[in-house]
Enzyme design. Structure first.
Site, mmCIF file in Angstrom:
data_model
loop_
_atom_site.group_PDB
_atom_site.id
_atom_site.type_symbol
_atom_site.label_atom_id
_atom_site.label_comp_id
_atom_site.label_asym_id
_atom_site.label_seq_id
_atom_site.Cartn_x
_atom_site.Cartn_y
_atom_site.Cartn_z
ATOM 1 N N GLY A 46 0.805 -1.214 0.000
ATOM 2 C CA GLY A 46 0.000 0.000 0.000
ATOM 3 C C GLY A 46 0.839 1.265 0.000
ATOM 4 C CG HIS A 267 7.277 -19.182 9.873
ATOM 5 N ND1 HIS A 267 8.317 -19.620 10.650
ATOM 6 C CD2 HIS A 267 7.809 -18.332 8.974
ATOM 7 C CE1 HIS A 267 9.425 -19.033 10.227
ATOM 8 N NE2 HIS A 267 9.159 -18.255 9.217
ATOM 9 C CB SER A 285 14.425 -14.576 11.944
ATOM 10 O OG SER A 285 14.908 -14.718 10.630
ATOM 11 N NE ARG A 331 9.096 -19.111 5.691
ATOM 12 C CZ ARG A 331 8.890 -17.808 5.609
ATOM 13 N NH1 ARG A 331 7.712 -17.357 5.228
ATOM 14 N NH2 ARG A 331 9.842 -16.968 5.904
ATOM 15 C CG LEU A 441 9.764 -8.583 3.332
ATOM 16 C CD1 LEU A 441 11.114 -8.292 3.978
ATOM 17 C CD2 LEU A 441 8.688 -7.764 4.018
#
Lengths: 636, 251, 218
Positions: A46, A267, A285, A331, A441
């Site tokens: 956005g 995850h 992480s 994952r 990302l």
């Protein structure tokens, strides 16, 4: 039946985007200021879209329910962002990133979209560096990379363990610049509650002002939803407390098809649940898997402390089952393997957890190196659990994290409602049935910086949409609907709290629409969710009133949507009679317990059309694979 | 591990709106030491909702200490007694059985209270909008490796950039000064070559807006650094001062 | 020159005013202490030193005016900052956590400064004014030592000096921070130097009332 046209451009895979960019209609620079665009959400997709559109000269109105645009949950991404720069000279290329992503998604994504994603990945890195994102660097002053799950090349760029934060702040600052220049107008503390469709075209949105409670109307020539995923349907997930599906769900109910709702990512490296009062799950992480080894005891119901379990009694199950990728397996595979171990009764000290052990790496590299790499993550772990991971292994367990499904969009990222675009996690476009680490990302920024700014121009110049004023009767109608729903929620005054319903839904979702699903469980889930939804509308207690800050009301409206969406997730999972990526159907597995895809019958995108709550119609977008050969995904 | 529950007395600031007077309301609670501070408030809210009473309004989002949404003053300290964490990362094992805990909102003229523990921190965004950016358009940048940046400089910029914009520095400062917040951004961009062309306009514009919102001045007591959940250094304030003087001298 | 005035009225400008005037006053204190230490040499040494200053009276007068201006700027600016900073937080916290996140020297700079200011007025009245304007025939050594025979005056002086030490311990490093000279390498050294300076000033000035009270001078 909706006719699904993905509008994939003609030509060779490598030339599609280039050709498309050339063929798209352009808006005259002088005319851009005559167009208004609404962007909902200020995360990576956005904020980057708002900034880029503002730079191009459009008038942008951007909305967030947060107090500041910088709070969007993109900020919490830790590990990094992928790009096919091949700075490490380890054989990376746009094609390899494309291939890894398609394969990682278990061949359930659109080739053309994924290729474009890989293609623009390099521009993203350049853009972010230009904005002052402090990526990690090597001593020579050049950008550093690390490796990540699902890839054998080092292509992940990172900024400490806070890459999402830095990238988001990059997009946020770019947007701030446009706010300063007057091209972008920011509306904070506004929650989008519906879109307004006039004559089949998206013309605006209706939002609730979270401070005054007022229902406000905004119109534009086009609307972009960049409102993230729906993992909070599970109640406990790594999503932020306020992440919700309301924007996309209400758009879905207004006619936008919802694609692949059952594709959710669990995850593998999250902190285990500590108790009833747990409000959300914390991600550790995935980069920890670079140096940490995952294991459980070979013995069932082993209640010994991890350090008391001798080496030969430990089962490093990922290394054993997947020797090539080992602890860096994708994952979905890692998560499922953890679940298998726990289901087998070999969870850490009888709990739903497995060990992530750094002892070998500490012995090999020294504590200092490990501290440099993961120091802040270790600190976080110790803060939350009270245990020191330098001394005894971490305990981790999978948790709902990301949703690959989302609103169906064509190659231009436009939904089935003309004028309604969807970017980032909110759409379904690029990750198929499973997303690789450090790709979220990449996709958010690709959509916002490099895709939508072009494709929206094509829509505006081609379809020449007109703008409807907010006093149009459709706006008033939608506003009245929202107000009615609000007063209904407030008037029930039942016995159970909103969270109580949410938690119960979460338990159904986690147990029956979680890491492993089967026909019986899914059917039960559908029934249970429908029942729970019915009870919700009779027995929920929403306190407070509508003309004030009312967090209870905010949550209630979101949970009302999850109670519909959850059912669709189960329905989609039931319908997809195969195992692929994050969707594992117990009936469809190989003898070794690996996912068994059914390409002949299920190489399509399920795009669900809303008829009424509890009733959907399935539309299919057949996936064509012209460049890659469908193969069994192997990480052995 | 099952630990014994802690019996605590919470004194929570309740205030219905910006103009109405607020007061402390007492809530006794027994809570597991493994619970986080905000989960404890969730529990209280759940109980209040069950009784049809309005829950305590407080903000939080990521609950991982990175989004900067949460921020409570706990016994006089923003984000509570443990250094370098946000409120959401604080766990009850850091308290003792029988403790009384005062929970207040961030207090500053520039942060008016909206409701209970929620304050309006939007002036921080207004400061950012004034100049906290590097003016590059999408697509107009060179290759990421075109400008080498020394590792130490990149790390220093990263340390400054790690600010989560929570406003704890303002809440902690006896003067309600926003200098640490503003200087973190000024520093990040002043350190990096990409940010140097605009460095002086940037600092002037940001300081101007900061002053307009009525944040206090810095008197170098460094409470901000002590309470910052990311440990952003007051060296950034020194750097901002320097940038500011240079901007004035160079015109 | 409007920009100078405007800049000095910004939040950072006001800090600069504090720092520059503070440094000027710290330099003055060094000279003042050096002179005062001649009290240990008895009336001849001290009055000799005073005589020297009398010889350059016009210059001293100019310096006095400058010094007065510096003091006034430091004080007015300090008070102004204090008021503005109070306005920046109209409602304080019920529990004050500042003891946990600040050191006593920084936290109390305004209070120590205020008390030192009150002392300063007393100090000027009892010694500087009396010597220069009261028409007295007495020499400065006599005036000074006379005062320190009173236990309450010596004690007051001593307390003020200790508080001044507190104030200086904050002020020294604070000035460097304000100037932007806060490097990882040198700042710890600056902080140490600041503390050493503050201790020397406190011991230097503080020893005088004790010495004069108990031993009455020579």
């Amino acid at each position: 039946m909706v006719k699904l046209d993905a509008k994939v451009p003609e030509g060779k895979l490598e030339e599609k985007w280039m050709n498309h960019k050339f063929n798209m209609k352009l808006v005259n620079p002088a005319n851009k200021r005559k167009y208004n665009i609404i962007v909902v959400g200020t995360g990576l997709a956005g904020a980057s879209a708002a900034a880029s559109l503002g730079e191009l000269g459009y008038n942008v109105q951007v909305f967030t329910f947060h107090d500041s645009a910088r709070r969007a949950h993109s900020i919490a991404a830790q590990g990094g962002i992928n790009a096919a720069k091949n700075y490490q000279n380890d054989g990376d290329s746009v094609y390899r990133l494309f291939f890894d992503t398609i394969k990682g998604g278990d061949f359930r994504s659109r080739e053309s979209n994924v290729y474009r994603l890989a293609e623009v990945s390099n521009n993203i890195i350049d853009q972010c560096v230009g904005q002052g994102v402090p990526f990690a660097r090597e001593y020579g002053g050049l950008l550093d990379n690390r490796s990540f799950g699902g890839a054998l090349v080092s292509r992940t760029f990172y900024a400490k363990g806070q890459t999402g934060q830095q990238l988001l702040l990059g997009a946020y600052t770019a947007m701030n610049r446009q706010i300063n220049l007057g091209k972008v107008k920011l509306y904070t503390r506004r929650e989008m509650l519906d879109i307004v469709v006039v004559d089949g075209v998206a013309k605006g949105i209706v939002v609730r002002n979270l401070i005054t409670g007022e229902i406000e109307k905004y119109s534009a020539h086009a609307v972009i939803l960049a409102t993230g995923g729906y993992a909070n349907a599970y109640f406990l997930s790594t999503s932020a407390m306020n992440c919700n599906a309301t924007a996309i769900w209400r758009a879905h109910k207004k006619g936008a098809l919802f694609a692949n709702p059952c594709f959710t990512q669990i995850h593998p490296t999250c902190l285990p649940v500590h108790g009833e009062g747990q409000s959300k799950l914390t991600l550790m992480s995935e980069s920890l898997r670079n140096d940490g080894r995952i294991w459980v005891s070979k013995i069932k119901h082993d209640m010994r402390k991890p350090n008391d379990i001798p080496e030969e009694e430990r089962d490093y199950y990922l290394e054993r089952k997947y020797p090539t990728y080992g602890n860096l397996s994708p994952r979905d595979i890692s998560s499922r393997a953890a679940k298998e171990a726990v289901d087998d009764g070999r969870g850490a000290q009888g709990k739903e957890a497995v060990y992530l052990d750094f002892q070998d790496s500490i012995n090999r590299l020294g504590q200092k190196v490990i501290e440099e790499r993961y120091g802040n993550l270790f600190e976080i772990y110790e803060t939350i659990t009270g245990d020191n991971p330098y001394k005894s292994p971490m305990k981790i367990y999978p948790a709902p994290h990301y949703t690959m499904g989302g609103l169906w969009v064509d190659y231009n990222l436009m939904s089935t409602i003309p004028g309604l675009f969807v970017a980032g996690e909110a759409n379904f476009s690029d990750h198929g049935a499973n997303r690789l680490g450090a790709s979220a990302l990449m996709q958010g920024l690709a959509d916002g910086y490099f895709v939508i700014p072009y494709t929206i121009g094509n829509y505006l110049a081609g379809d020449k949409p007109t703008m409807v004023k907010t006093d149009h009767k459709e706006f008033d109608k939608v506003k009245a609907e929202i107000e009615e729903m609000t007063s209904k929620l407030l008037s029930i005054k039942g016995e159970r709290t909103v969270d109580d319903f949410h938690k119960q839904l979460g338990r159904i979702m986690w147990n029956k629409v979680g890491m492993a699903r089967n026909k019986k469980g899914l059917k039960e889930a559908i029934k249970e969710i429908a029942g729970l939804r019915e009870e919700f509308w009779k027995n929920v207690n929403v306190v407070g009133d509508s003309n004030d800050v009312n967090q209870c009301l905010e949550r209630a409206a979101r949970v009302a949507d999850y109670l519909e969406l959850g059912e669709l997730m189960a329905l989609d999972a039931l319908n997809r009679e195969e195992s692929c990526g994050g969707h594992f159907r117990e009936e469809y597995q190989t003898k070794e317990g690996e996912a068994l895809r059914n390409d002949a019958k299920f190489a399509f995108v399920s795009a669900w059309e809303f008829e009424k709550a509890g009733k959907w119609k399935l539309n299919k977008e057949q996936l064509k694979f012209e460049s890659v050969k469908l193969a069994t995904r192997s990480y052995k | 591990m099952e630990h014994k529950k802690l019996n605590l007395t919470l004194k929570v600031w309740r205030q219905h709106g910006p103009k109405t007077p607020g007061c402390f309301v007492t809530y006794p609670i027994a809570v597991s030491p493994d619970t986080s501070f905000l989960e404890m408030l969730d529990e209280i809210n759940n109980e209040l909702e069950k009784k049809g009473k309005e829950p305590i309004a407080f903000e939080s989002d990521c609950r991982e200490g990175i989004c900067g949404t949460c921020g409570l003053v706990i016994n006089g300290q923003p984000h509570g007694p443990i250094p370098r964490i946000a409120t959401c990362q604080l766990h009850m094992r850091n308290f003792k059985d029988g403790d009384t805990i005062y929970i207040e909102p961030f207090r500053a003229k520039a942060f008016p209270i909206i409701k209970d523990l929620i304050v309006d921190r939007s002036p921080m965004d207004r400061i950012m909008e004034a100049g906290g950016f590097i003016s590059v358009n999408t697509g107009s940048v060179p290759d990421g490796n075109a400008i080498p940046i020394a590792k130490e400089i990149a790390s220093e910029a990263m340390d400054a950039a790690s600010c989560i914009g929570c406003g704890a520095c303002v809440a902690a400062c006896k003067n309600a000064s926003a200098m640490l917040f503003v200087s973190a951004k000024v520093s990040q961009f002043a350190l990096l070559p990409q940010g140097k062309p605009e460095r002086y306009q940037r600092v002037e514009a940001m300081v101007k807006v900061m002053d307009e919102y009525g944040f206090g001045s810095c008197s170098n007591t460094y409470a901000c650094e002590a309470e910052c959940p990311k440990g952003v250094s007051v060296k950034n304030i020194a750097r901002m001062n320097r940038e500011y003087f240079m901007s004035k001298i160079k015109g | 020159m409007g920009w100078v005035w405007k800049s000095l009225n910004s939040s950072i400008g006001k800090k600069l005013v504090m720092a520059v005037t503070g440094v000027a006053l710290m330099l003055f204190l060094i000279i003042h202490l050096a002179g005062n230490l001649s009290l240990y040499g008895g009336s001849k040494a001290f009055n000799g030193y005073v005589g020297l200053l009398e010889m350059i009276k016009p210059l001293i007068r100019v310096i006095e005016v400058i010094l007065a201006l510096v003091f006034i700027f430091h004080i007015i600016n300090g008070v102004r900052l204090w008021i503005e900073n109070k306005i920046a937080r109209p409602q304080g916290y019920t529990i004050n956590g500042s003891r946990k996140n600040t050191d006593v020297f920084s936290r109390t700079a305004f209070i120590t400064g205020s008390i030192v200011f009150i002392f300063l007025i007393l100090h000027l009245q009892t010694i500087w004014y009396k010597f220069n304007y009261s028409g007295t025939e007495l020499d400065l050594y006599t005036i000074t030592t006379e005062w320190f025979t009173h236990w309450w005056y010596s004690l007051l002086y001593l307390i003020a000096i200790v508080l001044l030490g507190f104030h200086l311990n904050h002020g020294f490093q604070s000035a460097f921070q304000t100037f932007g000279w806060n490097s990882k390498k040198y700042f710890p050294l600056i902080e140490k130097l600041g503390t050493i300076y503050a201790i020397i000033m406190t011991l230097g000035f503080g020893s005088i009332p004790i010495y004069l009270y108990f031993f009455g001078g020579k």
